[in-house]
Motif scaffolding. Structure first.
Motif, PDB file in Angstrom:
ATOM      1  N   ALA A  73       0.824  -1.290   0.053  1.00 41.31           N
ATOM      2  CA  ALA A  73       0.019   0.125   0.081  1.00 41.31           C
ATOM      3  C   ALA A  73       0.620   1.251   0.093  1.00 41.31           C
ATOM      4  O   ALA A  73       0.335   2.217  -0.029  1.00 41.31           O
ATOM      5  N   GLY A  74       2.227   0.890  -0.173  1.00 39.03           N
ATOM      6  CA  GLY A  74       2.924   2.095  -0.074  1.00 39.03           C
ATOM      7  C   GLY A  74       3.170   2.857   1.392  1.00 39.03           C
ATOM      8  O   GLY A  74       3.773   4.111   1.381  1.00 39.03           O
ATOM      9  N   GLU A  75       2.900   2.140   2.429  1.00 37.03           N
ATOM     10  CA  GLU A  75       3.262   2.544   3.880  1.00 37.03           C
ATOM     11  C   GLU A  75       4.350   2.139   4.211  1.00 37.03           C
ATOM     12  O   GLU A  75       5.047   0.831   4.041  1.00 37.03           O
ATOM     13  N   LYS A  76       5.125   2.820   5.258  1.00 33.05           N
ATOM     14  CA  LYS A  76       6.458   2.412   5.839  1.00 33.05           C
ATOM     15  C   LYS A  76       6.314   1.234   6.792  1.00 33.05           C
ATOM     16  O   LYS A  76       5.222   0.968   7.369  1.00 33.05           O
ATOM     17  N   THR A  77       7.027   0.178   6.606  1.00 30.71           N
ATOM     18  CA  THR A  77       6.929  -1.024   7.375  1.00 30.71           C
ATOM     19  C   THR A  77       7.936  -0.783   8.612  1.00 30.71           C
ATOM     20  O   THR A  77       7.881  -1.713   9.416  1.00 30.71           O
ATOM     21  N   GLY A  78       8.647   0.213   8.827  1.00 26.49           N
ATOM     22  CA  GLY A  78       9.676   0.045   9.766  1.00 26.49           C
ATOM     23  C   GLY A  78      10.855  -0.494   9.563  1.00 26.49           C
ATOM     24  O   GLY A  78      12.000  -0.146  10.397  1.00 26.49           O
ATOM     25  N   LEU A  79      11.222  -1.089   8.426  1.00 30.17           N
ATOM     26  CA  LEU A  79      12.470  -1.550   8.317  1.00 30.17           C
ATOM     27  C   LEU A  79      13.308  -0.639   7.528  1.00 30.17           C
ATOM     28  O   LEU A  79      12.854  -0.219   6.217  1.00 30.17           O
ATOM     29  N   GLN A  80      14.385  -0.480   7.850  1.00 27.78           N
ATOM     30  CA  GLN A  80      15.480   0.428   7.233  1.00 27.78           C
ATOM     31  C   GLN A  80      16.871   0.087   7.312  1.00 27.78           C
ATOM     32  O   GLN A  80      17.138  -0.232   8.473  1.00 27.78           O
ATOM     33  N   LYS A  81      17.589   0.436   6.445  1.00 28.69           N
ATOM     34  CA  LYS A  81      19.157   0.171   6.648  1.00 28.69           C
ATOM     35  C   LYS A  81      19.663   1.496   6.334  1.00 28.69           C
ATOM     36  O   LYS A  81      19.339   2.255   5.112  1.00 28.69           O
ATOM     37  N   GLU A  82      20.814   1.965   6.803  1.00 32.53           N
ATOM     38  CA  GLU A  82      21.741   3.062   6.279  1.00 32.53           C
ATOM     39  C   GLU A  82      23.176   2.576   6.052  1.00 32.53           C
ATOM     40  O   GLU A  82      23.591   1.800   6.803  1.00 32.53           O
ATOM     41  N   ILE A  83      23.614   2.891   5.102  1.00 32.86           N
ATOM     42  CA  ILE A  83      24.806   2.487   4.711  1.00 32.86           C
ATOM     43  C   ILE A  83      25.659   3.629   4.259  1.00 32.86           C
ATOM     44  O   ILE A  83      25.285   4.569   3.377  1.00 32.86           O
ATOM     45  N   GLU A  84      27.078   3.532   4.433  1.00 35.15           N
ATOM     46  CA  GLU A  84      27.915   4.673   3.855  1.00 35.15           C
ATOM     47  C   GLU A  84      28.806   4.314   2.981  1.00 35.15           C
ATOM     48  O   GLU A  84      29.347   3.193   3.365  1.00 35.15           O
ATOM     49  N   VAL A  85      28.943   4.929   1.927  1.00 36.77           N
ATOM     50  CA  VAL A  85      29.609   4.517   0.725  1.00 36.77           C
ATOM     51  C   VAL A  85      30.459   5.611   0.466  1.00 36.77           C
ATOM     52  O   VAL A  85      30.463   7.017   0.587  1.00 36.77           O
ATOM     53  N   HIS A  86      31.873   5.119  -0.317  1.00 38.58           N
ATOM     54  CA  HIS A  86      32.831   6.236  -0.714  1.00 38.58           C
ATOM     55  C   HIS A  86      32.968   5.910  -2.040  1.00 38.58           C
ATOM     56  O   HIS A  86      33.552   5.075  -2.458  1.00 38.58           O
ATOM     57  N   ILE A  87      32.640   7.021  -2.804  1.00 37.33           N
ATOM     58  CA  ILE A  87      32.941   6.582  -4.242  1.00 37.33           C
ATOM     59  C   ILE A  87      34.113   7.442  -4.749  1.00 37.33           C
ATOM     60  O   ILE A  87      34.128   8.671  -4.572  1.00 37.33           O
ATOM     61  N   THR A  88      35.022   6.746  -5.514  1.00 33.76           N
ATOM     62  CA  THR A  88      36.540   7.320  -5.670  1.00 33.76           C
ATOM     63  C   THR A  88      36.637   7.389  -7.116  1.00 33.76           C
ATOM     64  O   THR A  88      37.915   7.648  -7.752  1.00 33.76           O
ATOM     65  N   SER A  89      35.913   6.857  -7.989  1.00 30.76           N
ATOM     66  CA  SER A  89      36.333   6.588  -9.361  1.00 30.76           C
ATOM     67  C   SER A  89      35.128   6.818 -10.230  1.00 30.76           C
ATOM     68  O   SER A  89      33.888   6.761  -9.856  1.00 30.76           O
TER      69      SER A  89
END
Length: 141
Positions: A123-139
């Protein structure tokens, strides 16, 4: 004479590949430009565990490859009640909604970025599941 030359050739070939087998020349090439991510992951909500939502990622050039594993949701439209959508945010700005378990986030600019993946239900509602990831783009391959 021919038998002697043939015997020496076979003997040299057999001793040349003795105990040390040579490594392939391209063993380091396949992983060039690929860096693993330090996943500073958090699952929001007390009732959810790390098993409910897992993410595998890696960076190649300016693209981030993402694979999502969900315990109670899926990406098949055959079960609309458990249908999942992944909202992708880069530096707190919404980039795209993905409806597949594996996808590529392209054209990420150089530098450090925080990528947040948030799961929405059918239904497009938030489930409470989330992840945060840090990335370093160098190329920019």
């Amino acid at each position: 004479m021919r038998k002697l030359i043939l015997a020496l050739t076979v003997l040299m070939a057999a001793t040349g590949c003795g105990k040390k087998i040579p490594e392939p020349e391209n063993s380091g090439v396949a992983m060039q430009g690929v860096s693993t991510l330090e996943a500073a992951t958090t699952v929001s909500g007390i009732q959810n565990s790390d098993e409910d939502f897992r993410v595998k990622t890696f960076v190649k050039g300016n693209s981030v490859y993402v694979e999502c594993y969900l315990k109670n949701y899926g990406f098949s439209e055959s079960n609309a009640e458990q249908l999942a959508t992944v909202s992708v945010f880069i530096d707190n700005e919404k980039k795209v909604d993905m409806k597949t378990a594996a996808f590529i986030v392209k054209d990420v600019p150089n530098g450090m970025h925080k990528i947040k993946l948030e799961i929405l239900n059918g239904a497009g509602e938030k489930t409470g599941l989330q992840k945060e990831i840090e990335v370093h783009i160098t190329s920019s391959i």
